[in-house]
Design an enzyme around this catalytic site. Structure first.
Site, PDB file in Angstrom:
ATOM      1  N   ASP A 122       0.703  -1.207   0.199  1.00  0.00           N
ATOM      2  CA  ASP A 122      -0.104   0.156   0.024  1.00  0.00           C
ATOM      3  C   ASP A 122       0.972   1.258   0.089  1.00  0.00           C
ATOM      4  O   ASP A 122       1.021   1.774   1.015  1.00  0.00           O
ATOM      5  CB  ASP A 122      -0.837  -0.031   1.025  1.00  0.00           C
ATOM      6  CG  ASP A 122      -1.973   0.916   0.971  1.00  0.00           C
ATOM      7  OD1 ASP A 122      -2.016   1.829   0.060  1.00  0.00           O
ATOM      8  OD2 ASP A 122      -2.942   1.252   2.064  1.00  0.00           O
TER       9      ASP A 122
ATOM     10  N   ASN B 251       4.010   4.596   4.675  1.00  0.00           N
ATOM     11  CA  ASN B 251       4.600   3.612   3.836  1.00  0.00           C
ATOM     12  C   ASN B 251       4.966   4.219   2.597  1.00  0.00           C
ATOM     13  O   ASN B 251       4.290   4.325   1.761  1.00  0.00           O
ATOM     14  CB  ASN B 251       3.493   2.664   3.322  1.00  0.00           C
ATOM     15  CG  ASN B 251       3.128   1.537   4.378  1.00  0.00           C
ATOM     16  OD1 ASN B 251       3.557   1.395   5.461  1.00  0.00           O
ATOM     17  ND2 ASN B 251       2.801   0.309   3.871  1.00  0.00           N
TER      18      ASN B 251
ATOM     19  N   GLY C 237      -4.403   5.096  16.911  1.00  0.00           N
ATOM     20  CA  GLY C 237      -4.364   4.198  17.728  1.00  0.00           C
ATOM     21  C   GLY C 237      -5.194   3.151  16.858  1.00  0.00           C
ATOM     22  O   GLY C 237      -5.354   3.226  15.509  1.00  0.00           O
ATOM     23  N   SER C 238      -6.109   2.252  17.406  1.00  0.00           N
ATOM     24  CA  SER C 238      -7.167   1.343  16.624  1.00  0.00           C
ATOM     25  C   SER C 238      -8.465   1.594  17.029  1.00  0.00           C
ATOM     26  O   SER C 238      -8.742   2.834  17.385  1.00  0.00           O
ATOM     27  CB  SER C 238      -6.863  -0.097  17.365  1.00  0.00           C
ATOM     28  OG  SER C 238      -7.008   0.007  18.938  1.00  0.00           O
TER      29      SER C 238
ATOM     30  N   HIS D  24       3.724   4.278  13.549  1.00  0.00           N
ATOM     31  CA  HIS D  24       2.720   5.084  12.899  1.00  0.00           C
ATOM     32  C   HIS D  24       1.383   4.522  13.475  1.00  0.00           C
ATOM     33  O   HIS D  24       0.555   4.834  12.707  1.00  0.00           O
ATOM     34  CB  HIS D  24       2.923   4.350  11.314  1.00  0.00           C
ATOM     35  CG  HIS D  24       2.332   2.987  11.242  1.00  0.00           C
ATOM     36  ND1 HIS D  24       3.026   1.777  12.066  1.00  0.00           N
ATOM     37  CD2 HIS D  24       1.598   2.430  10.102  1.00  0.00           C
ATOM     38  CE1 HIS D  24       2.331   0.578  11.758  1.00  0.00           C
ATOM     39  NE2 HIS D  24       1.410   0.925  10.574  1.00  0.00           N
TER      40      HIS D  24
ATOM     41  N   ALA E 293      -0.760   1.402  16.289  1.00  0.00           N
ATOM     42  CA  ALA E 293      -0.741   0.620  17.480  1.00  0.00           C
ATOM     43  C   ALA E 293      -0.126  -0.942  17.015  1.00  0.00           C
ATOM     44  O   ALA E 293       0.789  -1.333  17.899  1.00  0.00           O
ATOM     45  CB  ALA E 293      -2.016   0.119  18.009  1.00  0.00           C
TER      46      ALA E 293
END
Length: 389
Positions: A68, A262, A294-295, A317, A319
């Protein structure tokens, strides 16, 4: 921070043995200079560890950039406060956002919108020598601009500790970047096989500077990275319009931060120009703003870099996964997801079970490990969460 060997430096206080072995393997490649830096959220990836910073001299490993290309974050701070959203039906806002931005893997726009057209033209003008190839490989790339994707990609409306409302978004180069990445990973593998290069892992296949294959990859890489940046810009503008309509007042943009996690860039480290690949890491030069999500259901962070030399001016970048997607689906229940998302407006579906916060590392531990890499400026908590199936 601990030095695992002369080519590997680690910031993760929790580092799985398989992740450590993968990073050590990558650090043996002869073109690494000066060392690989493992971020606090490091975990297993394809060929190279997710959450690693890989400086290469005279070569690039396409799999170390990731499939990605240009994936990253954008955040927009508005003039609104939590009080402006209090008592309102946030499901209406969520559904409006879901209508304005195509979600899910493979989702596309029906047409190129007026706001996307200038961005499309900007991409058409970038590396025109590769335009015919791009058109052949990804002929519908224009319709992918302004689309979210699935998995850990998301759109959030959040508030910070001052009660300011933010739009926070995570996405990348979508199908076009993925197709380009896979194409060049295969070419790198073929080139190394023809040259008889013995690789410790097939996904560490590399392209050598000065070759046509290398130049083609860098051109496509830079195009996909810019696509990802403009893709986020297009989406955040659409979400801002929906927020404006929902509140009946135009958004006043107080701040905007857009950063890749990325990607590869040419940088100087330890006295040498290198190709610096951040696979799940952000640039954290001294004073540079950045974003660390975070998530689903946990806090995210607006940070500023400290310019840590040994980290190669980088920071985590996010969690980082602790459970694979299949393991998360076997381990957690929809009721646990509902509990984790209590108080947040989201689409209640089994499709998001593999994104439950418990499938990820503790973001607070990650940020504690990153204390010498970044300073936290704002902590964001979600009010609305939008994801693709």
């Amino acid at each position: 921070m601990e030095r695992l060997n002369d080519k590997l430096v680690n910031w993760a206080s929790v580092l799985e043995e398989g992740t450590r072995r993968q990073a050590e393997l990558a650090s043996t490649m002869p073109f690494i200079h000066p060392h690989i830096a493992l971020m606090p959220d490091a975990h297993l990836g394809k060929g190279a560890t997710v959450g690693s910073v890989i400086p290469t001299d005279g070569a690039i490993v396409p799999a170390a950039v990731g499939v990605d290309i240009g994936c990253g974050m954008i955040a927009l701070r508005t003039q609104f406060t939590a009080d402006d959203l209090a008592g309102r039906e946030l499901a209406v806002l969520r559904e409006a956002i879901e209508r304005s931005v195509p979600l899910s893997a493979g989702a596309a726009n029906r047409r190129v919108s007026a706001t996307a057209q200038p961005r499309v033209e900007e991409l058409e003008a970038l590396h025109p020598e590769r335009a015919a190839f791009r058109e052949q490989l990804v002929p519908r790339w224009r319709l992918a601009l302004g689309t979210l994707g699935s998995g850990n990609h998301f759109i959030e409306v959040s508030v910070d500790e001052t009660s300011a409302v933010w739009i926070f978004l995570h996405s990348g180069s979508r199908g076009p970047g993925n197709r380009l990445a896979m194409h060049h990973i295969r070419i790198a593998q073929d080139v190394c096989a023809r040259a008889g290069v013995q690789l410790p892992d097939r996904d560490l296949a590399h392209l050598t500077e000065g070759t046509a294959e290398f130049d083609d990859y860098v051109a496509d890489l830079q195009w996909a990275q810019h696509f990802a940046l403009l893709n986020r810009e297009e989406m955040v503008d659409r979400v801002a319009r929906q927020l404006s309509e929902f509140l009946g007042t135009p958004v006043v943009e107080r701040e905007r931060i857009n950063c890749h996690h990325n990607y590869t860039a040419r940088e100087e480290h330890y006295g040498r120009e290198v190709w610096l690949s951040r696979k799940g890491a952000i640039l954290a030069d001294a004073g540079r703003p950045g974003l660390v999500p975070g998530s689903m259901g946990t806090a995210s962070y607006v940070v500023v870099g400290k310019g840590n030399r040994e980290s190669l001016n980088s920071s985590p970048h996010g969690a980082g996964r602790e459970y694979s997607r299949s393991a998360a689906r076997r381990t957690f229940t929809r009721e646990q997801l509902r509990e984790a998302m209590r108080g947040i407006e989201y689409r209640d579906t089994d499709a998001f079970l593999d994104e439950i916060p418990a499938a990820y590392k503790d973001i607070d531990r990650v940020m504690a490990d990153a204390a010498d890499l970044v300073e936290v400026r704002h902590v964001l908590h979600q009010l609305v969460n939008v994801k693709g199936d």
